[in-house]
Write an enzyme that holds these catalytic residues in place. Structure first.
Site, PDB file in Angstrom:
ATOM      1  N   ASP A 184     -24.728  62.526  -5.098  1.00  0.00           N
ATOM      2  CA  ASP A 184     -25.245  63.254  -3.923  1.00  0.00           C
ATOM      3  C   ASP A 184     -24.252  64.336  -3.497  1.00  0.00           C
ATOM      4  OD1 ASP A 184     -26.900  64.144  -1.936  1.00  0.00           O
ATOM      5  OD2 ASP A 184     -26.705  62.370  -0.655  1.00  0.00           O
ATOM      6  N   HIS A 191     -29.703  57.143  -3.094  1.00  0.00           N
ATOM      7  CA  HIS A 191     -28.601  56.746  -2.194  1.00  0.00           C
ATOM      8  C   HIS A 191     -28.892  55.557  -1.269  1.00  0.00           C
ATOM      9  CE1 HIS A 191     -30.990  59.467   0.228  1.00  0.00           C
ATOM     10  NE2 HIS A 191     -30.422  60.560  -0.239  1.00  0.00           N
ATOM     11  N   HIS A 243     -36.001  59.926  -1.037  1.00  0.00           N
ATOM     12  CA  HIS A 243     -34.982  59.911   0.016  1.00  0.00           C
ATOM     13  C   HIS A 243     -35.600  59.101   1.157  1.00  0.00           C
ATOM     14  CE1 HIS A 243     -32.081  62.067   2.857  1.00  0.00           C
ATOM     15  NE2 HIS A 243     -32.952  61.515   3.673  1.00  0.00           N
ATOM     16  N   LEU A 258     -26.782  71.779  -6.285  1.00  0.00           N
ATOM     17  CA  LEU A 258     -26.065  72.951  -6.796  1.00  0.00           C
ATOM     18  C   LEU A 258     -26.281  74.175  -5.921  1.00  0.00           C
ATOM     19  CD1 LEU A 258     -26.575  72.579 -10.665  1.00  0.00           C
ATOM     20  CD2 LEU A 258     -24.521  72.091  -9.331  1.00  0.00           C
TER      21      LEU A 258
END
Ligand SMILES: [Zn+2]
Length: 445
Positions: A320, A242, A189, A71
């Site tokens: 993402d 991801h 990640h 955001l």
């Protein structure tokens, strides 16, 4: 685009959603009162002042939940704010998003996560659940105040240095041990930094032809394998952000077969797009719109990711959503920022990649875009089936329309979508957050 939903007077003492196909099934009426699902059946009536939403032909899904949204506030309000990002989320059918910690300042203290949480409450269109950083300043050197963030008003349960990898094995072990006390999870990640120094795109035939520094699959897979072993060793929860390679899928499948507490997400773009777009696409070659971390991979990887999402090896879809202003994206490939926006197209991309290919039905989509992400994030009040007594977080989706993607009308402050000009199926027609419409007739309510 014709408006398929119509509202009567702006009555707030009840709401009937007429003729919606609950998870793609037979049409039913859904009665909502006081923000809660009060009835499901045929010919339901909510009383004189009730609002009626005509939903014939629309699929009713539980409000979507994103585990991975950037955001950008505080610090990069030129790219996105909590207000604009949550509008984009509502238009995409989301009722809750997890806001990633790589803001400026980094969300590594109770103060910053509470600030983001409050901004979400003020925005009002979508619940914002802050993610806390694992390490101070995402610097990978010292653990952040995980306990203080967990105990804060924001009630943080997901911790991630996303954008960066917690590459130090000792720090990762300590983080996994620490969050056990409050049932937290470390969302990694997975990017081995030395193997990806200067990397620009997937390492393979295309990077070889284009002369761009490659990003090898092993840089992701080695970290995932290590972290699965660490999570098993300390008996803690690991979530893999991801996932982008077929090899990563195999490692996660193996970890799950051992009964280890490992979950994983895949982005919509990794379910649809491939690295050859960097060489040749409708928007030319070397177009940074396709530059993203982790990089787009090969067709074989995409197929493996789709199958893994279908069979549950990958638990959920996470956007993402990574907004960037034009000046950071419309520049030469090597200098361009990595990332794509995704909130407003996620459901359409999942329809194209998973539903129209026969890999998932709408119940399967509900599991992977609502129930599972809420469960992994230990998020309360979201990710529950649409049933009597549940909070009325509901998305009405028209899978029958097809339209060309035009980001000009997007609520996101940024325009870096890789789908511009592409035709995608489906449109979110309405979103309800605890019974209150945030989107109606396909527009912000
Ligand atoms: Zn990331």
């Amino acid at each position: 685009m014709n408006d398929r939903t119509q509202t009567s007077a702006a009555a707030r003492d009840g709401l009937v959603i007429r003729g919606a196909r609950l998870l793609g099934g037979e049409p039913v009426d859904i009665l909502v009162r006081d923000g809660v699902v009060a009835g499901i059946g045929q010919g339901l009536s909510a009383g004189e002042n009730a609002e009626t939403v005509e939903a014939a032909g629309l699929v009713a899904l539980p409000g979507l939940v994103d585990l991975h949204t950037h955001l950008r506030e505080p610090g990069r309000e030129d790219a996105e704010t909590v207000a604009t990002g949550t509008r984009a989320a509502a238009l995409g059918g989301y009722t809750a998003v997890h806001a990633m910690a790589n803001t400026e300042p980094v969300a590594d203290t109770a103060g910053v996560v509470e600030q983001v949480w409050r901004l979400g409450q003020e925005a009002g269109r979508c619940d914002v659940q802050p993610v806390g950083a694992v390490t101070v300043g995402l610097a990978g050197e010292n653990l952040a105040e995980l306990g203080a963030m967990a105990d804060s008003a924001a009630r943080v349960r997901v911790f991630s240095d996303d954008g960066k990898c917690v590459s130090d094995a000792v720090l990762m072990r300590r983080a996994l041990e620490y969050v056990k006390a409050f049932d937290g999870v470390i969302a990694q990640h997975a990017q081995e930094p030395r193997l990806t120094a200067g990397a620009q795109m997937n390492e393979g035939a295309v990077s070889g032809r284009l002369g761009l520094t490659g990003w090898p699959a092993v840089a992701e897979e080695a970290i995932i394998a290590r972290d699965c072993l660490l999570a098993a060793h300390v008996g803690s929860r690991l979530h893999v952000c991801h996932v982008s390679t077929a090899g990563s899928v195999e490692i996660i499948r193996w970890a799950k077969s051992k009964g280890w507490d490992v979950t994983a997400e895949v982005t919509p773009h990794h379910l649809l797009l491939t690295d050859d777009l960097v060489e040749d696409s409708p928007v030319g070659s070397y177009n940074p719109i396709y530059k993203v971390n982790p990089p787009l991979r090969t067709r074989a990887d995409v197929q493996a990711l789709r199958e893994a999402l279908a069979d549950g090896t990958i638990d959920c879809v996470a956007t993402d959503h990574a907004p960037h202003p034009v000046e950071d994206k419309e520049t030469e490939w090597a200098a361009a920022a990595m990332g794509m926006i995704g909130l407003e197209t996620a459901l359409s991309v999942v329809q194209e990649a998973m539903v129209e290919t026969g890999l998932l039905d709408w119940a399967g989509v509900a599991e992977r875009m609502s129930y599972a992400p809420a469960r992994i994030g230990r998020l309360q009040g979201h990710g529950r089936p649409i049933e009597v007594g549940a909070p009325a977080n509901i998305t009405l989706y028209d899978p029958a329309v097809r339209a060309e993607v035009d980001p000009a009308g997007y609520a996101s402050k940024s325009r870096n979508t890789p789908y511009e000009g592409r035709t995608l199926p489906g449109r979110v027609m309405a979103t309800f957050l605890r019974g209150r419409p945030t989107v109606l007739d396909g527009k912000l309510a």
